[in-house]
Design an enzyme around this catalytic site. Structure first.
Site, short mmCIF file in Angstrom:
data_model
loop_
_atom_site.label_atom_id
_atom_site.label_comp_id
_atom_site.label_asym_id
_atom_site.label_seq_id
_atom_site.Cartn_x
_atom_site.Cartn_y
_atom_site.Cartn_z
N CYS A 108 -10.07 4.77 7.44
CA CYS A 108 -9.56 4.89 6.07
C CYS A 108 -9.67 6.34 5.57
O CYS A 108 -8.92 7.19 6.00
CB CYS A 108 -10.23 3.88 5.14
SG CYS A 108 -9.28 3.64 3.62
N HIS A 214 -9.12 -1.23 8.17
CA HIS A 214 -10.57 -1.43 8.24
C HIS A 214 -10.94 -2.43 9.32
O HIS A 214 -11.20 -3.60 9.03
CB HIS A 214 -11.10 -1.89 6.87
CG HIS A 214 -11.15 -0.79 5.86
ND1 HIS A 214 -12.26 0.00 5.66
CD2 HIS A 214 -10.19 -0.31 5.02
CE1 HIS A 214 -12.01 0.90 4.73
NE2 HIS A 214 -10.76 0.74 4.32
N GLU A 216 -13.62 -2.79 10.68
CA GLU A 216 -14.99 -3.30 10.50
C GLU A 216 -15.02 -4.62 9.74
O GLU A 216 -16.05 -5.28 9.67
CB GLU A 216 -15.88 -2.23 9.83
CG GLU A 216 -15.74 -2.08 8.32
CD GLU A 216 -14.55 -1.18 7.93
OE1 GLU A 216 -13.72 -0.87 8.80
OE2 GLU A 216 -14.48 -0.82 6.74
#
Ligand SMILES: [Mn+2]
Length: 240
Positions: A108, A214, A216
């Site tokens: 990001c 993202h 994650e």
């Protein structure tokens, strides 16, 4: 066997001068076999040099907008908050890490920071600086663990090899800025359906990848996202 040590840059809450980091980054790196360490924002040049030696891979995490002066622009009306301290620290760290040719993953803000550091630029605000008859929600209206738009993967790239041949990924999206002109030496390897760059990499480098989404938040349900962290951690494993 020792785990590769992955340095993760934290976010800077400029309201109260706190550091914070979403635990999802740490969990994703751990699950991929890395030993995550979260760095401070108080580090001089010597400290950054020592950190570069100490750690095996470097994850530039998400956060506030890079300062527009870094890519030669005035502040646009819809630019968000910035942290001058974090900008400076991450730019200095990236320079040292790249000189040591150690693996880099940007997420990001991380992809934007890398692009700006190497001479590219970014849209300060996608909605007000781009035109689209069917605007993609780059700030998705639902949970980050649910993908919201696709990314077309460019053939023959690092992202393509990580994606195991998939030409299209399902990703989440929580950004209002995006890379505009890719920096010299960087190749765009992923695009959103509206043409925005969603992934950048450096072919002439051991492992340097930035993604606008993202992973994650997706690694538990999406193999591609899990592979992204695994590839980064494996690239960070010191050669013996
Ligand atoms: Mn997006």
């Amino acid at each position: 066997m020792k785990k590769p040590v992955i340095c993760i840059t934290p976010s800077h809450n400029t309201e109260n001068d706190d550091l914070n980091l979403r635990p999802t980054y740490v969990r994703a790196v751990s699950a991929a076999g890395g030993l995550p360490v979260v760095m401070t924002l108080e580090a001089g040049q010597d400290d950054l040099g020592q950190l570069t030696d100490l750690c095996d891979g470097f994850l530039f995490s998400g956060g506030p907008d890079p300062h527009p002066f870094l890519f030669g622009e005035e502040t646009q009306r819809h630019c968000g908050n910035v942290s001058v301290v974090r900008d400076r620290l991450e730019l200095d760290l990236l320079k040292k890490v790249m000189a040591a040719r150690k693996p880099v993953l940007g997420i990001c803000r991380g992809i934007q920071l890398i692009n700006v550091a190497l001479g590219g630029d970014i849209y300060q605000d996608i909605p007000s600086q781009t035109d689209s008859s069917f605007p993609i929600a780059h700030k998705q209206p639902f949970r980050y663990s649910v993908p919201s738009h696709h990314v077309a993967v460019a053939k023959g790239t690092l992202l393509a090899s990580i994606s195991e041949g998939r030409t299209e990924l399902e990703v989440n999206s929580m950004h209002h800025q995006a890379c505009r002109q890719a920096a010299p030496g960087l190749t765009a390897s992923g695009y959103a359906p509206d043409g925005l760059i969603e992934a950048l990499e450096m072919p002439d480098y051991p492992f340097l990848l930035g993604v606008q989404w993202h992973p994650e938040y997706l690694w538990q349900t999406d193999r591609g996202a899990a592979n992204l962290f695994k590839a980064f951690v494996e690239a960070s494993r010191p050669q013996v």
